[in-house]
Each structure stands twice: as structure tokens, then as C-alpha cells.
Design an enzyme around this catalytic site. Sequence first.
Site, PDB file in Angstrom:
ATOM      1  N   ASP A  10       0.823  -1.254  -0.050  1.00 11.71           N
ATOM      2  CA  ASP A  10      -0.030  -0.050   0.044  1.00 11.71           C
ATOM      3  C   ASP A  10       0.859   1.375   0.016  1.00 11.71           C
ATOM      4  OD1 ASP A  10      -2.400   1.732   0.646  1.00 11.71           O
ATOM      5  OD2 ASP A  10      -1.439   2.067   2.505  1.00 11.71           O
ATOM      6  N   ASP A  12      -0.392   5.066   0.840  1.00 11.83           N
ATOM      7  CA  ASP A  12      -0.452   6.169   1.797  1.00 11.83           C
ATOM      8  C   ASP A  12      -0.791   5.620   3.126  1.00 11.83           C
ATOM      9  OD1 ASP A  12      -0.844   8.950   2.739  1.00 11.83           O
ATOM     10  OD2 ASP A  12      -2.090   9.319   0.623  1.00 11.83           O
ATOM     11  N   LYS A 182      -9.496  -1.780  -3.207  1.00  8.78           N
ATOM     12  CA  LYS A 182      -9.317  -2.866  -1.996  1.00  8.78           C
ATOM     13  C   LYS A 182     -10.328  -2.628  -0.889  1.00  8.78           C
ATOM     14  CE  LYS A 182      -5.083  -0.798  -1.505  1.00  8.78           C
ATOM     15  NZ  LYS A 182      -4.056  -0.431  -0.936  1.00  8.78           N
ATOM     16  N   ASP A 207      -1.557  -0.286   5.762  1.00 10.28           N
ATOM     17  CA  ASP A 207      -2.097   0.174   7.314  1.00 10.28           C
ATOM     18  C   ASP A 207      -3.349   0.182   7.630  1.00 10.28           C
ATOM     19  OD1 ASP A 207      -2.430   2.247   5.358  1.00 10.28           O
ATOM     20  OD2 ASP A 207      -2.734   3.610   6.726  1.00 10.28           O
TER      21      ASP A 207
HETATM   22 MG   LIG Z   1      -2.914   3.224   3.391  1.00  5.43          MG
END
Ligand SMILES: [Mg+2]
Length: 266
Positions: A10, A12, A182, A207
Amino acid sequence: MTARYGLIIDLDGTMYHGGKIVAHADEFVSDLRDRKIPYLFLTNNSSRTPKEVAKQLAGMGIPAEAAQVYTSAQAAASYIHKKRPWAKVYVLGEPGLHAALKEAGLQQVTDEQPDYVVQGIDFSFDYAKLERAAGYIRSGAEFILTNPDLLLPTDRGFIPGAGSLGAAIQAASGKQPVVIGKPSAIIMEDVIDRIGLPADQVWVVGDNAATDMRAGQAAGCRTALMLTGITTRDNLQETLESAGVKPDLICDDIPALAEALRSFYS
Ligand SMILES: [Mg+2]
């Protein structure tokens, strides 16, 4: 030696926060590259092209080619192209989404009934676009939502994401969208294909428990939850319970991930 595993990473909250790199992300990815471990960056953000994203990563010292970046815009374009390569699409989105649909050979229309209404984050969303999108969907166009994220983290705090705009279209059209990003299986099938390894040899690193971890778990991948972004030690239990996931690894930072992978494969 062939790689025993690959990674879907991922962006960000995992590699960077806005314009700021997450500590040691550059060393971690450089090491993957040097050891020829396949990796791809997967983002629900449809606003930028893979080339732009790769350039930003490279600017931070994170080795990335455009071909190693996969966005929800590309997955949306690929989904439509597989079903109807000649489809007409009405698009609400930023340049990354327009570019992906164009690249897939889809015809973008504004003043005639499309086969699909495709919506991502659109910073010039307004009443006229809402009216048009909802009208086309009520008249039979399929509603495609690039990603379900309701909020986007920015330097000025959280702002409405693509999912929030999608909620308005859904209310006005009475139709549920097909969600691409996602945790949808649609984007995961594409990206696991690109890694070229069986799902159980692929790690999904991110995250966000509700998107990254849920996507990875549902696809049969291994999962590593990073506490470098939206999930923290303080909200961890609550986050895992509400997302209904049990990540294989929970890592405080990037060096902890590197160490955990090393011992997993030693
Ligand atoms: Mg993220």
C-alpha cells in the site's frame, strides 16, 4: 534462485504520508529490488497515473517503475474492458482515471447514454454531474465505483473520499455500485496475477485493516498490518474486530516488517 514470495504494498500510510516518506521505506524497497523479490504498489487512489506515482516514489528514494504501480483506476478500466471492450463510459474523476480508461480503449461520453458510469475521487464534483450520473444509472448504465474510501487523509485533515461522492450517486440513482478498489476481489485478482506467484506466497502490506488486510485475507494472501498510518497501538484491537481480520504480522515500523519477513523465511 526464484523468489519464494512477493509483496503488494500500500502507499499512503505505508510508504509515505502525503509528501513525507515513512522512515526506512526507501531502504526496505531497495533491498527487495536488490534481492529480486517481486513487489507492486497498490493504491485505491484513482487520481494519479502510475507514471506520476512512480515518479513521486522515486523522488523519495523508493525504487519504482510505472509498471510496478497499480491503481483502482487501472483496475476499473480493466474490469470494464474485459466485459465490454467497446463500452461507452461517463466518467467522474481526476486525470488518473480518465487516462486509465483511455488507455484501455474505452470511449468517454458526456451527452449520450453510456454503458457505464465510472466514478472516482472528483475534486470538481457538482450538482450537474450528480444529476447526469444518477440519470444514466437509472436509465441502465452500470455504476462502477473505483474505491469505497469515505475519507482521504491530507495535510489539512480528513476530506471526503470517492466513497462519499459514490454515496450521493447511490442515493440519487437507487443503485449499488460495483466496487473495484481494496477490499474488492476485483483489484486483488489483477494484482496477484501481475506478481505472478500463488496467492499464499504473496504478502499484502498496508496500514488499513478494513481495506488492505481484508483484501489480502479474502484473496488468500499473507497479510502484514503496518502501524505506520491509520492503525495505531491505541485503536488496534477495535480496528481488527470491526474489520474482522487477523493479520499474520503486525509491525510497528518498516524495520520490524523487514525483520519479521527475514525470520519468517529463515
Ligand atoms: Mg494506506
